[in-house]
Scaffold this active site. Sequence first.
Site, PDB file in Angstrom:
ATOM      1  N   GLU A 127      37.239  37.338  27.045  1.00 24.03           N
ATOM      2  CA  GLU A 127      36.156  36.364  26.884  1.00 24.03           C
ATOM      3  C   GLU A 127      35.945  35.507  28.131  1.00 24.03           C
ATOM      4  O   GLU A 127      35.241  34.502  28.085  1.00 24.03           O
ATOM      5  CB  GLU A 127      36.435  35.475  25.675  1.00 24.03           C
ATOM      6  N   HIS A 172      37.376  29.562  21.561  1.00 24.13           N
ATOM      7  CA  HIS A 172      37.858  29.697  22.935  1.00 24.13           C
ATOM      8  C   HIS A 172      38.760  28.519  23.265  1.00 24.13           C
ATOM      9  O   HIS A 172      38.604  27.421  22.697  1.00 24.13           O
ATOM     10  CB  HIS A 172      36.689  29.709  23.937  1.00 24.13           C
ATOM     11  N   CYS A 209      30.944  25.119  28.355  1.00 23.23           N
ATOM     12  CA  CYS A 209      30.456  26.477  28.098  1.00 23.23           C
ATOM     13  C   CYS A 209      29.370  26.874  29.085  1.00 23.23           C
ATOM     14  O   CYS A 209      29.234  28.045  29.445  1.00 23.23           O
ATOM     15  CB  CYS A 209      29.887  26.583  26.688  1.00 23.23           C
TER      16      CYS A 209
END
Length: 443
Positions: free
Chosen positions: A175, A248, A365
Amino acid sequence: MKAAIEANFDGLVGPTHHYGGLAYGNLASAAHAGQVSNPRAAALQGLAKMKLLADRGFAQAVLPPLERPDLRSLRRLGFGGGDAQVLAQVARQAPHLLSRVSSAASMWVANAATVSASADTADGKLHFTPANLNTSFHRAIEHPDTARVLRAVFPPGPHFVHHTVLPECPAFADEGAANHGRLCAHHGAPGVGLFVFGREAGAALPARYPARQTREASEAVARQHGLMPERCVFAQQHPAAIDAGVFHNDVIAVANENLLLFHEQAFADTPQVLAALRRAMGETRLRAHQVPAAAVSLNAAVASYLFNSQLLSRPDGGMLLLLPEDCRENAEVMRYLDELHAAGIDEFLFAELRQSMRNGGGPACLRLRVVLAADERAAVAPGVWLDDALYARLCDWVQTHYRDRLSESDLADPALLDETRTALAALSRLLGLGEIYAFQGAA
């Protein structure tokens, strides 16, 4: 040892930004599924956040969005005919696919790749590995285009090395930088890589939501980049945190230079992680600030995105934390900010990112952190660096090409496809990146 800065490369929000509720385990994404979005406001909010930091003297650049809807993926899935015919078929036969191939999730470029600074690698070059993102279909289709964008912005050659994605299978689910932190004395000094994973063979798994990053993927990226094993720490996310919506690591921890700010429930074995970091950092002192659950609950941390903030080194040597405005609405978080002063954070800024936050992505992000020495910075595509002039041009571009409301039913509109392609072609010219979109090279 070279002098270096850390630059933020923020993803521009794409014209198909909508609330599809596609990210399983992301509570904000699920909560707002099906609502009407405002792509224009989303893009302008992201640009305003970039401008806020650029005005404070931080190195700020932009990364363009990917082409959406992704008609190539639809054709691979058996839909044929002209573009309008493909959209009509999908809307009629498999409408759930239309939202996925139209996702603007590439705006969250913390997932675009893992990046290793040249001070940390065996060959002294800056390394990129695009994330395969194979836990979710709407993100797993990103990496070919992501790799093309990264190569255009960071041209392969004497400074930048680009790797292929890891094998696209569950064992190597990757990721990107959202699960990677770097700790160091200063940005130009050799650093320690903190690789955080959700699952590995034999380890406890979350009960509700998937653990997206694997240890095997993190170790493979470290090998690709030529990192010294003794300067890499691999840490497991706490399964309870994943089940609480921490999809995450950057939702529950953030690092900058020698400061690690993390929640009490960030890691499965916190004492082991901190001991390993201290060994790896050697003479550089680790400043570890653990936020207790009694002060900020796990639910409050996820709802506010306190840890998905940008922790930055100011030019004067102090540290700044850029938080989403949503933190102001959380009493636990606001009460705790005074404690963060004691951790060495000198200043707090707030950015309005509600359009992104409703889809599950905060300040951290939206940016890919890249440590650059002077010669590396000079090798970056020059048109992506944000200044007053580029900011004004990008705001005009958004105002010209973006809709101010978008629902899932609009995604089948062939006019939206035409608008999006017109917008992206104009953007590639504006940024001087050439033909980075597949449709530009079509006959």
